[in-house]
Motif scaffolding. Structure first.
Motif, PDB file in Angstrom:
ATOM      1  N   ARG A  36     -17.949 -30.549   9.247  1.00  0.00           N
ATOM      2  CA  ARG A  36     -16.981 -30.994   8.344  1.00  0.00           C
ATOM      3  C   ARG A  36     -17.111 -30.004   7.029  1.00  0.00           C
ATOM      4  NH1 ARG A  36     -18.790 -37.474   8.888  1.00  0.00           N
ATOM      5  NH2 ARG A  36     -16.831 -37.926   9.822  1.00  0.00           N
ATOM      6  N   GLU A  37     -18.567 -29.626   6.622  1.00  0.00           N
ATOM      7  CA  GLU A  37     -18.931 -28.894   5.937  1.00  0.00           C
ATOM      8  C   GLU A  37     -19.296 -27.439   6.248  1.00  0.00           C
ATOM      9  OE1 GLU A  37     -20.728 -30.484   2.557  1.00  0.00           O
ATOM     10  OE2 GLU A  37     -19.398 -32.033   2.359  1.00  0.00           O
ATOM     11  N   GLY A  38     -18.916 -26.904   8.024  1.00  0.00           N
ATOM     12  CA  GLY A  38     -19.815 -26.329   8.239  1.00  0.00           C
ATOM     13  C   GLY A  38     -19.304 -24.271   7.016  1.00  0.00           C
ATOM     14  N   HIS A  39     -19.538 -23.950   8.307  1.00  0.00           N
ATOM     15  CA  HIS A  39     -20.564 -22.252   7.383  1.00  0.00           C
ATOM     16  C   HIS A  39     -20.653 -20.987   8.493  1.00  0.00           C
ATOM     17  CE1 HIS A  39     -18.428 -23.528   3.410  1.00  0.00           C
ATOM     18  NE2 HIS A  39     -18.542 -24.849   3.245  1.00  0.00           N
ATOM     19  N   ILE A  40     -19.668 -20.080   8.441  1.00  0.00           N
ATOM     20  CA  ILE A  40     -20.502 -19.043   9.072  1.00  0.00           C
ATOM     21  C   ILE A  40     -20.573 -17.573   8.350  1.00  0.00           C
ATOM     22  CG2 ILE A  40     -20.410 -17.448  10.766  1.00  0.00           C
ATOM     23  CD1 ILE A  40     -18.524 -19.160  12.846  1.00  0.00           C
ATOM     24  N   ASP A  41     -21.944 -17.836   8.101  1.00  0.00           N
ATOM     25  CA  ASP A  41     -22.001 -16.165   7.219  1.00  0.00           C
ATOM     26  C   ASP A  41     -21.381 -15.071   7.562  1.00  0.00           C
ATOM     27  OD1 ASP A  41     -24.119 -15.695   9.410  1.00  0.00           O
ATOM     28  OD2 ASP A  41     -25.114 -14.537   8.059  1.00  0.00           O
ATOM     29  N   GLU A  42     -21.070 -14.339   6.121  1.00  0.00           N
ATOM     30  CA  GLU A  42     -21.104 -12.726   6.671  1.00  0.00           C
ATOM     31  C   GLU A  42     -20.864 -12.076   7.613  1.00  0.00           C
ATOM     32  OE1 GLU A  42     -20.412 -10.696   2.966  1.00  0.00           O
ATOM     33  OE2 GLU A  42     -18.798 -12.455   1.921  1.00  0.00           O
ATOM     34  N   ASP A  43     -22.684 -12.038   8.191  1.00  0.00           N
ATOM     35  CA  ASP A  43     -23.222 -11.496   8.911  1.00  0.00           C
ATOM     36  C   ASP A  43     -23.107 -12.254  10.051  1.00  0.00           C
ATOM     37  OD1 ASP A  43     -23.750  -9.222   7.015  1.00  0.00           O
ATOM     38  OD2 ASP A  43     -25.560 -10.645   7.014  1.00  0.00           O
ATOM     39  N   LYS A  44     -22.662 -13.054  10.191  1.00  0.00           N
ATOM     40  CA  LYS A  44     -22.706 -14.165  11.871  1.00  0.00           C
ATOM     41  C   LYS A  44     -23.968 -14.368  12.541  1.00  0.00           C
ATOM     42  CE  LYS A  44     -17.392 -12.560  12.535  1.00  0.00           C
ATOM     43  NZ  LYS A  44     -17.403 -13.515  11.961  1.00  0.00           N
ATOM     44  N   LYS A  45     -24.422 -14.366  11.955  1.00  0.00           N
ATOM     45  CA  LYS A  45     -26.020 -14.423  12.359  1.00  0.00           C
ATOM     46  C   LYS A  45     -26.643 -16.128  11.845  1.00  0.00           C
ATOM     47  CE  LYS A  45     -27.727  -9.738  11.083  1.00  0.00           C
ATOM     48  NZ  LYS A  45     -28.692  -8.946  11.225  1.00  0.00           N
ATOM     49  N   TYR A  46     -25.438 -16.853  10.596  1.00  0.00           N
ATOM     50  CA  TYR A  46     -26.410 -18.278  10.789  1.00  0.00           C
ATOM     51  C   TYR A  46     -24.902 -19.315  10.637  1.00  0.00           C
ATOM     52  CZ  TYR A  46     -31.011 -16.765   9.662  1.00  0.00           C
ATOM     53  OH  TYR A  46     -32.222 -15.673   9.528  1.00  0.00           O
ATOM     54  N   PHE A  47     -25.348 -20.512  10.781  1.00  0.00           N
ATOM     55  CA  PHE A  47     -24.336 -21.418  11.251  1.00  0.00           C
ATOM     56  C   PHE A  47     -25.163 -22.139   9.781  1.00  0.00           C
ATOM     57  CE2 PHE A  47     -22.554 -25.136  11.708  1.00  0.00           C
ATOM     58  CZ  PHE A  47     -20.944 -24.715  11.971  1.00  0.00           C
ATOM     59  N   ILE A  48     -24.010 -22.726   9.113  1.00  0.00           N
ATOM     60  CA  ILE A  48     -25.270 -23.490   7.805  1.00  0.00           C
ATOM     61  C   ILE A  48     -23.596 -24.536   7.962  1.00  0.00           C
ATOM     62  CG2 ILE A  48     -24.976 -23.972   5.463  1.00  0.00           C
ATOM     63  CD1 ILE A  48     -25.700 -20.474   5.588  1.00  0.00           C
ATOM     64  N   LEU A  49     -24.589 -25.823   7.841  1.00  0.00           N
ATOM     65  CA  LEU A  49     -24.259 -27.256   8.089  1.00  0.00           C
ATOM     66  C   LEU A  49     -22.949 -27.600   6.202  1.00  0.00           C
ATOM     67  CD1 LEU A  49     -23.924 -29.205  10.145  1.00  0.00           C
ATOM     68  CD2 LEU A  49     -25.364 -30.151   9.710  1.00  0.00           C
ATOM     69  N   SER A  50     -24.281 -27.929   5.391  1.00  0.00           N
ATOM     70  CA  SER A  50     -23.069 -27.748   4.269  1.00  0.00           C
ATOM     71  C   SER A  50     -22.741 -27.135   2.847  1.00  0.00           C
ATOM     72  CB  SER A  50     -23.891 -28.948   3.771  1.00  0.00           C
ATOM     73  OG  SER A  50     -25.520 -28.232   3.111  1.00  0.00           O
ATOM     74  N   ASP A  51     -21.523 -27.171   2.173  1.00  0.00           N
ATOM     75  CA  ASP A  51     -20.866 -26.336   1.506  1.00  0.00           C
ATOM     76  C   ASP A  51     -22.644 -25.861   0.175  1.00  0.00           C
ATOM     77  OD1 ASP A  51     -18.946 -26.923   2.369  1.00  0.00           O
ATOM     78  OD2 ASP A  51     -18.013 -28.205   0.670  1.00  0.00           O
ATOM     79  N   LYS A  52     -23.442 -27.648   0.004  1.00  0.00           N
ATOM     80  CA  LYS A  52     -24.796 -26.920  -1.012  1.00  0.00           C
ATOM     81  C   LYS A  52     -25.419 -26.256  -0.330  1.00  0.00           C
ATOM     82  CE  LYS A  52     -28.378 -29.597  -2.936  1.00  0.00           C
ATOM     83  NZ  LYS A  52     -29.185 -30.282  -3.331  1.00  0.00           N
ATOM     84  N   ILE A  53     -25.840 -26.089   0.470  1.00  0.00           N
ATOM     85  CA  ILE A  53     -26.281 -25.581   1.358  1.00  0.00           C
ATOM     86  C   ILE A  53     -26.141 -23.512   1.166  1.00  0.00           C
ATOM     87  CG2 ILE A  53     -28.104 -24.637   3.567  1.00  0.00           C
ATOM     88  CD1 ILE A  53     -28.413 -27.274   4.086  1.00  0.00           C
ATOM     89  N   TYR A  54     -25.121 -23.158   1.992  1.00  0.00           N
ATOM     90  CA  TYR A  54     -23.865 -22.849   2.033  1.00  0.00           C
ATOM     91  C   TYR A  54     -24.048 -21.927   0.576  1.00  0.00           C
ATOM     92  CZ  TYR A  54     -20.442 -18.982   3.277  1.00  0.00           C
ATOM     93  OH  TYR A  54     -19.914 -17.665   3.248  1.00  0.00           O
ATOM     94  N   ASP A  55     -23.921 -22.332  -0.413  1.00  0.00           N
ATOM     95  CA  ASP A  55     -23.494 -21.902  -2.281  1.00  0.00           C
ATOM     96  C   ASP A  55     -25.064 -21.666  -2.628  1.00  0.00           C
ATOM     97  OD1 ASP A  55     -20.978 -22.462  -2.396  1.00  0.00           O
ATOM     98  OD2 ASP A  55     -21.599 -24.074  -3.192  1.00  0.00           O
ATOM     99  N   GLU A  56     -25.508 -22.226  -2.334  1.00  0.00           N
ATOM    100  CA  GLU A  56     -27.816 -21.707  -2.722  1.00  0.00           C
ATOM    101  C   GLU A  56     -27.485 -20.556  -1.309  1.00  0.00           C
ATOM    102  OE1 GLU A  56     -30.424 -25.151  -1.307  1.00  0.00           O
ATOM    103  OE2 GLU A  56     -29.491 -26.440  -3.206  1.00  0.00           O
ATOM    104  N   TYR A  57     -27.639 -20.552  -0.298  1.00  0.00           N
ATOM    105  CA  TYR A  57     -27.466 -18.890   0.459  1.00  0.00           C
ATOM    106  C   TYR A  57     -26.899 -17.567  -0.409  1.00  0.00           C
ATOM    107  CZ  TYR A  57     -26.898 -15.592   4.562  1.00  0.00           C
ATOM    108  OH  TYR A  57     -26.506 -14.621   5.539  1.00  0.00           O
ATOM    109  N   LEU A  58     -25.695 -17.896  -0.922  1.00  0.00           N
ATOM    110  CA  LEU A  58     -25.215 -17.139  -1.440  1.00  0.00           C
ATOM    111  C   LEU A  58     -25.438 -16.628  -2.506  1.00  0.00           C
ATOM    112  CD1 LEU A  58     -20.885 -18.131  -0.935  1.00  0.00           C
ATOM    113  CD2 LEU A  58     -22.482 -16.237   0.380  1.00  0.00           C
ATOM    114  N   ILE A  59     -25.988 -17.082  -3.384  1.00  0.00           N
ATOM    115  CA  ILE A  59     -26.998 -16.880  -4.595  1.00  0.00           C
ATOM    116  C   ILE A  59     -28.227 -15.432  -4.320  1.00  0.00           C
ATOM    117  CG2 ILE A  59     -28.602 -18.154  -6.715  1.00  0.00           C
ATOM    118  CD1 ILE A  59     -27.220 -20.254  -6.222  1.00  0.00           C
TER     119      ILE A  59
END
Length: 199
Positions: free
Chosen positions: A176-199
């Protein structure tokens, strides 16, 4: 002296009993914490939390089976009919009128046979996707993110396939909130963790 010895023996006996009781309780706590029940209980809590991000009833859960069954029975039934009608049309059993009259039914039956084969193929693909979805979910349940390499290894596929697979699952709202990072190395399950990853 006798009194002191008795007192010392009593104290030692009490110490040993306390030590034995402590060891017993420690063993019970260890056994309980490592028991399947507790593992299942904590896993159940994680699963309940993960339902925010992972579909409990992923799309295709039932349609895959239906396509499989309908397609399989249709393939057998229409396949036999197509074969019999083809034999009649090719080898010319009966009159020319009969042979010419078979062409239309043969075309119709052959079309249904092709549709049944397609349904079977589609059903198999959907069920395989559900199985991969479950394996991806198992990899993600602990940290809510995972490397594409690990996900690919879990389903024995190449990274390129897994990336397309995950994108399709996100389209189907399976993640439901999945994200693939720009480098296509990680799959992140939630918006919150993805936002933290971008910081």
């Amino acid at each position: 002296d006798s009194f002191n010895t008795t007192t010392e023996n009593t104290i030692n006996e009490v110490k040993n009993q306390v030590k034995d009781a402590s060891n017993y309780i420690g063993k019970k706590v260890k056994d309980y914490s490592s028991s399947e029940y507790v593992k299942k209980m904590f896993k159940s809590k994680n699963i309940n939390e993960m339902e925010k991000y992972i579909a409990k009833k992923p799309k295709g859960r039932y349609t895959g089976k239906i396509y499989n069954y309908v397609g399989a029975f249709g393939s057998i039934g229409f396949g036999i009919s197509t074969f019999v009608l083809s034999i009649i049309a090719i080898f010319g059993i009966g009159s020319n009128v009969l042979r010419s009259g078979i062409i239309i039914p043969l075309s119709i039956v052959a079309a249904f046979f092709a549709a049944s084969v397609y349904l079977t193929y589609k059903g198999v693909n959907i069920r395989k996707r559900i199985e991969r979805f479950k394996k991806y979910s198992d990899c993600l349940i602990e940290k809510k993110y995972c490397t594409i390499d690990k996900l690919a290894s879990s389903v024995n596929k190449k990274n390129k396939f897994v990336l397309k697979d995950l994108e399709k699952m996100m389209e189907l709202n399976m993640f439901r909130e999945g994200h693939i990072d720009e480098d296509k190395k990680y799959f992140i399950l939630s918006d919150k963790i993805y936002d933290e990853y971008l910081i």
